[in-house]
Design an enzyme around this catalytic site. Sequence first.
Site, mmCIF file in Angstrom:
data_model
loop_
_atom_site.group_PDB
_atom_site.id
_atom_site.type_symbol
_atom_site.label_atom_id
_atom_site.label_comp_id
_atom_site.label_asym_id
_atom_site.label_seq_id
_atom_site.Cartn_x
_atom_site.Cartn_y
_atom_site.Cartn_z
ATOM 1 N N SER A 154 0.856 -1.181 0.000
ATOM 2 C CA SER A 154 0.000 0.000 0.000
ATOM 3 C C SER A 154 0.895 1.234 0.000
ATOM 4 C CB SER A 154 -0.914 0.003 1.229
ATOM 5 O OG SER A 154 -1.814 1.095 1.153
ATOM 6 N N GLU A 155 0.546 2.219 -0.838
ATOM 7 C CA GLU A 155 1.441 3.365 -1.061
ATOM 8 C C GLU A 155 1.778 4.132 0.209
ATOM 9 O OE1 GLU A 155 -0.805 5.710 -3.830
ATOM 10 O OE2 GLU A 155 -1.982 6.691 -2.275
#
Lengths: 236, 214
Positions: free
Chosen positions: B50-51
Amino acid sequence: MINKIALSVADALAGVKDGSTVLIGGFGTAGIPAELIDGLIAQGAKDLTVVNNNAGNGEAGLAALLKAGRVRKIICSFPRQADSQVFDALYRSGRIELELVPQGNLAERIRAAGAGIGAFFCPTAYGTELAQGKETREINGRHYVLEYPIHGDVALIKAERGDRWGNLTYRMSARNFGPVMATAARHTVATVHEIVELGALDPEAIVTPGIHVSKIVRIDHVATQAGGIKISAKSA
Amino acid sequence: MSSYQKRSKQELARRVAQDIHDGAYVNLGIGMPTLVANHIPAGREVILHSENGILGMGPAPAAGAEDYDLINAGKQPVTLLAGGAYFHHADSFAMMRGGHLDICVLGAFQVSSTGDLANWSTGEPGSIPAVGGAMDLAIGAKQTWVMMDLLTKQGESKVVAQCSYPLTGIACVKRIYSELATLECTPDGLRLIDKVDGLEHAALEQLLGLPIAA
């Protein structure tokens, strides 16, 4: 003796000047230094450039700082959200400047500032309108865009635990922009939920060494809720 | 007249998941791509990125167990699998831009036959632009896959010779997974990987208005 513990948010923010560039941590509900943003509103500095991933949500926090007319320009990756009405109105009426930056460039430009890098070539946004007017170069067959650092006068971040030297640990995805922003500003203020004795933080697990931190302020332990609203742990 | 059935959203997610190999590091974009996580075949270990600084992201927590310090790129509460890790934003995007992720799956407004991607702005006058991590993801992963319907609600093809919407990245999309077919984008144009039963090759080309190599 080094003691970076500030007695209050007001004490930690006393030196913030008009026209400052303020790096503010947080992504979504996680890692927003809400007490420091409220403190900045009370402190009164104006004509600010704010760097944050977003442009404020709802009416509190960063949105309230915008609404108070204290922000001249915002540098962010994702201003438009369902509840970004304060920013939307300012932007549509031309009362705030927006520099839209891809999220990875935002993080890396802040990192570059903290690391003393003059500029860097990056493949993101090559050939798109966000690279218009920027210098490009082909290196080993790939196209890159020249990006410059983003320096802060002040960084406001939320950490979890700290000591009087300013060493910090974070909690889960609340870490996000905090560690890079801490390196990139002349004056970094971090809130923590717990201040511990020197040596109590595992040196292997310290994420931000105290060299990057100017002041830490302890705030009550609160649980972040949906929408970023915070309530005290006791009532949670 | 050919008779065929479109893939449902869940069927499409299952189709994408089939192609994700054991051991892959994967970023699933906001929206439809997040469905793919529910369809990873049993026995395959896939690590989700996840960024906002998570590797080994797990499913949504049970009701009441949400922790809003642990959220995904869509700002929804998630969990961390055993073996997962947290890191800061610059490290997270270095993982993308450094080419360390095997696959990212994104939604799109338009994809060109050579893999140009438009998924961040419709360029409407007066709209407030927002890009987030889209441009970094599109050019960063070893393979960028798009998951979308081939046709707009008005029946126009979203696979085009040249994107009319503002670009996210150039020649960055490797594959398009859609309700009707799976297509590869190559420097020479589209190539068919598979299509739903009953859909004639020529009918698919006609829907897109583009040649598709078999």
